[in-house]
Write a protein that holds these residues in place. Structure first.
Motif, PDB file in Angstrom:
ATOM      1  N   PRO A  89       3.741  11.592  -6.236  1.00 42.39           N
ATOM      2  CA  PRO A  89       4.007  10.394  -7.045  1.00 42.39           C
ATOM      3  C   PRO A  89       4.567   9.227  -6.228  1.00 42.39           C
ATOM      4  CG  PRO A  89       5.559  12.182  -7.561  1.00 42.39           C
ATOM      5  CD  PRO A  89       4.473  12.772  -6.725  1.00 42.39           C
ATOM      6  N   ILE A  90       5.402   9.513  -5.243  1.00 43.54           N
ATOM      7  CA  ILE A  90       5.938   8.426  -4.409  1.00 43.54           C
ATOM      8  C   ILE A  90       4.791   7.755  -3.647  1.00 43.54           C
ATOM      9  CG2 ILE A  90       7.424   7.858  -2.433  1.00 43.54           C
ATOM     10  CD1 ILE A  90       9.328  10.089  -3.361  1.00 43.54           C
ATOM     11  N   GLY A  91       3.906   8.583  -3.099  1.00 45.71           N
ATOM     12  CA  GLY A  91       2.759   8.058  -2.350  1.00 45.71           C
ATOM     13  C   GLY A  91       1.849   7.202  -3.203  1.00 45.71           C
ATOM     14  N   GLU A  92       1.692   7.602  -4.466  1.00 45.86           N
ATOM     15  CA  GLU A  92       0.870   6.792  -5.370  1.00 45.86           C
ATOM     16  C   GLU A  92       1.519   5.449  -5.631  1.00 45.86           C
ATOM     17  OE1 GLU A  92       0.072   9.437  -8.654  1.00 45.86           O
ATOM     18  OE2 GLU A  92      -1.410  10.533  -7.454  1.00 45.86           O
ATOM     19  N   TRP A  93       2.845   5.479  -5.742  1.00 44.18           N
ATOM     20  CA  TRP A  93       3.560   4.208  -5.913  1.00 44.18           C
ATOM     21  C   TRP A  93       3.362   3.316  -4.674  1.00 44.18           C
ATOM     22  CZ3 TRP A  93       7.178   1.563  -3.127  1.00 44.18           C
ATOM     23  CH2 TRP A  93       7.686   0.409  -3.745  1.00 44.18           C
ATOM     24  N   VAL A  94       3.435   3.924  -3.484  1.00 43.55           N
ATOM     25  CA  VAL A  94       3.294   3.160  -2.235  1.00 43.55           C
ATOM     26  C   VAL A  94       1.918   2.478  -2.175  1.00 43.55           C
ATOM     27  CG1 VAL A  94       3.075   3.357   0.287  1.00 43.55           C
ATOM     28  CG2 VAL A  94       4.953   4.524  -0.889  1.00 43.55           C
ATOM     29  N   ILE A  95       0.874   3.244  -2.488  1.00 40.37           N
ATOM     30  CA  ILE A  95      -0.476   2.675  -2.427  1.00 40.37           C
ATOM     31  C   ILE A  95      -0.625   1.539  -3.437  1.00 40.37           C
ATOM     32  CG2 ILE A  95      -2.920   3.197  -2.895  1.00 40.37           C
ATOM     33  CD1 ILE A  95      -2.293   6.026  -1.690  1.00 40.37           C
ATOM     34  N   SER A  96      -0.097   1.775  -4.619  1.00 40.99           N
ATOM     35  CA  SER A  96      -0.192   0.757  -5.650  1.00 40.99           C
ATOM     36  C   SER A  96       0.617  -0.499  -5.284  1.00 40.99           C
ATOM     37  CB  SER A  96       0.260   1.392  -6.966  1.00 40.99           C
ATOM     38  OG  SER A  96       0.603   0.425  -7.874  1.00 40.99           O
ATOM     39  N   ALA A  97       1.811  -0.296  -4.737  1.00 40.69           N
ATOM     40  CA  ALA A  97       2.636  -1.447  -4.338  1.00 40.69           C
ATOM     41  C   ALA A  97       1.985  -2.224  -3.193  1.00 40.69           C
ATOM     42  CB  ALA A  97       4.039  -0.972  -3.936  1.00 40.69           C
ATOM     43  N   ALA A  98       1.356  -1.497  -2.254  1.00 39.85           N
ATOM     44  CA  ALA A  98       0.680  -2.162  -1.133  1.00 39.85           C
ATOM     45  C   ALA A  98      -0.504  -2.981  -1.636  1.00 39.85           C
ATOM     46  CB  ALA A  98       0.223  -1.130  -0.100  1.00 39.85           C
ATOM     47  N   CYS A  99      -1.253  -2.419  -2.595  1.00 39.87           N
ATOM     48  CA  CYS A  99      -2.402  -3.148  -3.152  1.00 39.87           C
ATOM     49  C   CYS A  99      -1.941  -4.397  -3.901  1.00 39.87           C
ATOM     50  CB  CYS A  99      -3.208  -2.248  -4.087  1.00 39.87           C
ATOM     51  SG  CYS A  99      -4.201  -1.026  -3.200  1.00 39.87           S
ATOM     52  N   GLN A 100      -0.858  -4.237  -4.647  1.00 43.64           N
ATOM     53  CA  GLN A 100      -0.313  -5.370  -5.381  1.00 43.64           C
ATOM     54  C   GLN A 100       0.088  -6.488  -4.411  1.00 43.64           C
ATOM     55  OE1 GLN A 100       2.998  -4.213  -7.800  1.00 43.64           O
ATOM     56  NE2 GLN A 100       2.928  -6.063  -9.038  1.00 43.64           N
ATOM     57  N   GLN A 101       0.690  -6.082  -3.288  1.00 40.47           N
ATOM     58  CA  GLN A 101       1.096  -7.051  -2.271  1.00 40.47           C
ATOM     59  C   GLN A 101      -0.115  -7.726  -1.635  1.00 40.47           C
ATOM     60  OE1 GLN A 101       4.421  -7.943  -1.622  1.00 40.47           O
ATOM     61  NE2 GLN A 101       3.114  -9.587  -0.890  1.00 40.47           N
ATOM     62  N   LEU A 130      -7.065  12.426  -3.896  1.00 41.67           N
ATOM     63  CA  LEU A 130      -6.590  11.228  -3.187  1.00 41.67           C
ATOM     64  C   LEU A 130      -7.655  10.122  -3.059  1.00 41.67           C
ATOM     65  CD1 LEU A 130      -4.185   9.875  -1.710  1.00 41.67           C
ATOM     66  CD2 LEU A 130      -5.035  10.897   0.403  1.00 41.67           C
ATOM     67  N   PRO A 131      -8.900  10.461  -2.651  1.00 44.90           N
ATOM     68  CA  PRO A 131      -9.891   9.389  -2.522  1.00 44.90           C
ATOM     69  C   PRO A 131     -10.068   8.597  -3.814  1.00 44.90           C
ATOM     70  CG  PRO A 131     -10.723  11.405  -1.525  1.00 44.90           C
ATOM     71  CD  PRO A 131      -9.446  11.763  -2.222  1.00 44.90           C
ATOM     72  N   ASP A 132     -10.192   9.319  -4.940  1.00 44.88           N
ATOM     73  CA  ASP A 132     -10.377   8.629  -6.222  1.00 44.88           C
ATOM     74  C   ASP A 132      -9.151   7.822  -6.605  1.00 44.88           C
ATOM     75  OD1 ASP A 132     -12.966   9.319  -6.682  1.00 44.88           O
ATOM     76  OD2 ASP A 132     -12.487  11.151  -7.808  1.00 44.88           O
ATOM     77  N   ALA A 133      -7.968   8.400  -6.332  1.00 40.27           N
ATOM     78  CA  ALA A 133      -6.732   7.681  -6.664  1.00 40.27           C
ATOM     79  C   ALA A 133      -6.670   6.349  -5.909  1.00 40.27           C
ATOM     80  CB  ALA A 133      -5.521   8.546  -6.334  1.00 40.27           C
ATOM     81  N   ILE A 134      -7.055   6.370  -4.637  1.00 40.27           N
ATOM     82  CA  ILE A 134      -7.017   5.132  -3.845  1.00 40.27           C
ATOM     83  C   ILE A 134      -8.058   4.136  -4.358  1.00 40.27           C
ATOM     84  CG2 ILE A 134      -7.367   4.133  -1.549  1.00 40.27           C
ATOM     85  CD1 ILE A 134      -6.339   6.769  -0.365  1.00 40.27           C
ATOM     86  N   LEU A 135      -9.272   4.630  -4.587  1.00 44.42           N
ATOM     87  CA  LEU A 135     -10.341   3.730  -5.033  1.00 44.42           C
ATOM     88  C   LEU A 135     -10.031   3.124  -6.402  1.00 44.42           C
ATOM     89  CD1 LEU A 135     -13.501   5.647  -3.743  1.00 44.42           C
ATOM     90  CD2 LEU A 135     -12.388   3.618  -2.769  1.00 44.42           C
ATOM     91  N   ARG A 136      -9.434   3.951  -7.258  1.00 46.59           N
ATOM     92  CA  ARG A 136      -9.053   3.445  -8.583  1.00 46.59           C
ATOM     93  C   ARG A 136      -8.034   2.316  -8.450  1.00 46.59           C
ATOM     94  NH1 ARG A 136      -6.372   7.677 -10.875  1.00 46.59           N
ATOM     95  NH2 ARG A 136      -7.843   9.203 -10.071  1.00 46.59           N
ATOM     96  N   THR A 137      -7.072   2.511  -7.553  1.00 46.07           N
ATOM     97  CA  THR A 137      -6.031   1.489  -7.362  1.00 46.07           C
ATOM     98  C   THR A 137      -6.637   0.203  -6.791  1.00 46.07           C
ATOM     99  OG1 THR A 137      -4.491   3.286  -6.958  1.00 46.07           O
ATOM    100  CG2 THR A 137      -3.744   1.092  -6.391  1.00 46.07           C
ATOM    101  N   LEU A 138      -7.539   0.356  -5.825  1.00 48.67           N
ATOM    102  CA  LEU A 138      -8.200  -0.824  -5.266  1.00 48.67           C
ATOM    103  C   LEU A 138      -8.950  -1.588  -6.362  1.00 48.67           C
ATOM    104  CD1 LEU A 138      -9.611   0.616  -1.900  1.00 48.67           C
ATOM    105  CD2 LEU A 138      -7.950  -1.242  -2.123  1.00 48.67           C
ATOM    106  N   ARG A 139      -9.652  -0.835  -7.201  1.00 44.25           N
ATOM    107  CA  ARG A 139     -10.416  -1.465  -8.295  1.00 44.25           C
ATOM    108  C   ARG A 139      -9.487  -2.182  -9.268  1.00 44.25           C
ATOM    109  NH1 ARG A 139     -14.024   2.808  -8.302  1.00 44.25           N
ATOM    110  NH2 ARG A 139     -12.797   3.950  -9.841  1.00 44.25           N
ATOM    111  N   ARG A 140      -8.369  -1.531  -9.556  1.00 37.08           N
ATOM    112  CA  ARG A 140      -7.417  -2.127 -10.503  1.00 37.08           C
ATOM    113  C   ARG A 140      -6.959  -3.509 -10.037  1.00 37.08           C
ATOM    114  NH1 ARG A 140      -1.824  -0.185 -10.961  1.00 37.08           N
ATOM    115  NH2 ARG A 140      -2.538   1.818 -10.174  1.00 37.08           N
ATOM    116  N   TYR A 141      -6.831  -3.670  -8.726  1.00 34.08           N
ATOM    117  CA  TYR A 141      -6.389  -4.960  -8.203  1.00 34.08           C
ATOM    118  C   TYR A 141      -7.559  -5.819  -7.715  1.00 34.08           C
ATOM    119  CZ  TYR A 141      -1.658  -3.242  -8.624  1.00 34.08           C
ATOM    120  OH  TYR A 141      -0.478  -2.758  -9.126  1.00 34.08           O
TER     121      TYR A 141
END
Ligand code: C2E
Ligand code: MG
Ligand code: MG
Ligand code: MG
Length: 281
Positions: A89-101, A130-141
């Motif tokens: 969960p921390i890692g997911e937050w990191v990826i999401s925060a980085a994308c937001q930035q 992990l791959p889908d989680a990252i791609l989903r986050t990229l798409r979200r932003y």
């Protein structure tokens, strides 16, 4: 008498150990609430291209604004989070925060658009989702895969190489750049390097520290740079603190560097301000 003293030592040792263990358990407990309480923050450190002196990316480094201990860095709690299963969960937050930035920089100033953000990933985070989680986050932003890079610590990779290779392959195929972090300190053989879909080697700072003072370290760095070149990988030196180290890295043909010489890791706004003041972005 000596026996008594010895026992006293053992007692003292136990107390010290207990205190350490208690603090660890306490931190483990506090970690569970840190996400919810929004105590995490990302700091950013520039990556500089040696040939041009230009900032060509940044690395996101996790910080925890701890209510009791103040601001603490990755080294102080990442391993506790990993051992207690809290890194996903921390890692997911990191990826999401980085994308937001990345999104915010992209919208705010086109000179910051071209800076990919590298995110650190530890082995417990390398799961099949992990791959889908990252791609989903990229798409979200609404971001392209080129906005994000992954840095993976080499020493941890080896434990489940087959699984890690498959997951990293999928991530790599989606267009995300992958770096091996702390290269040279782990256990991986050169065939591991060949098997993994790697784009970048980051030379561990322990080899950079005495560059120029220690012939052994200079030889190791030269060998890593040459090997990276032979494998068509980019090579980055971390922990560069002085001009002498940078001069040697330049003469060895290292591509990029990071370190206090150029900049400490800092909050996003402060970094953006500093980058836009200089003409080197
Ligand atoms: P790393 O990825 O190898 O990051 C480099 C570390 O060296 C950072 O420590 C950085 O602040 C520090 N550093 C940068 N320049 C210099 C320099 O010139 N001299 C010296 N002595 N140190 C320098 P930090 O932030 O404490 O992070 C430690 C480690 O924690 C990282 O090593 C990384 O493996 C891990 N980490 C950090 N953030 C995350 C994260 O979001 N997720 C995961 N899984 N691990 C993270
Ligand atoms: Mg790193
Ligand atoms: Mg490193
Ligand atoms: Mg490190």
């Amino acid at each position: 008498h000596a026996k008594q003293q010895g026992r006293g030592c053992v007692q003292f040792f136990h107390e010290e150990l207990n205190a350490k263990l208690l603090e660890r358990i306490r931190i483990e407990h506090e970690l569970q609430e840190a996400l919810e309480k929004k105590e995490f923050e990302l700091y950013y450190q520039p990556k500089v291209e040696i040939s041009s002196g230009k900032v060509i990316g940044v690395e996101a480094l996790l910080r925890w604004r701890h209510p009791r201990l103040g601001m603490i860095t990755g080294t102080d709690f990442i391993s506790i989070a990993a051992d207690s299963g809290q890194l996903v969960p921390i890692g997911e937050w990191v990826i999401s925060a980085a994308c937001q930035q990345a999104k915010q920089w992209m919208e705010g100033n086109e000179r910051l658009t071209k800076l990919p953000i590298a995110v650190n990933i530890a082995i417990p985070q390398i799961h099949t989702d992990l791959p889908d989680a990252i791609l989903r986050t990229l798409r979200r932003y609404g971001l392209p895969p080129s906005c994000i890079q992954l840095e993976i610590t080499e020493s941890l990779l080896i434990r489940d190489l087959e699984k890690a290779t498959a997951v990293l392959q999928k991530i790599s195929e989606s267009g995300i750049t992958i770096a091996i972090d702390d290269f040279g300190t782990g256990y991986s053989s050169l065939s591991v390097l060949k098997a993994l879909p790697i784009d970048i080697l980051k030379i561990d700072q322990s080899f950079v520290r005495d560059l120029g003072k220690n012939v052994g370290d200079t030889a190791i760095v030269a060998a890593i740079v040459n090997m990276a070149r032979a494998l068509a990988l980019r090579v980055v030196a971390e922990g560069v603190e002085n001009k002498e180290q940078l001069a040697i890295l330049r003469s060895l043909g290292c591509d990029e560097y990071q370190g206090y010489l150029f900049s400490h890791p800092m909050p996003a706004d402060k970094l953006a301000q500093q980058l836009l003041q200089t003409t080197s972005v």
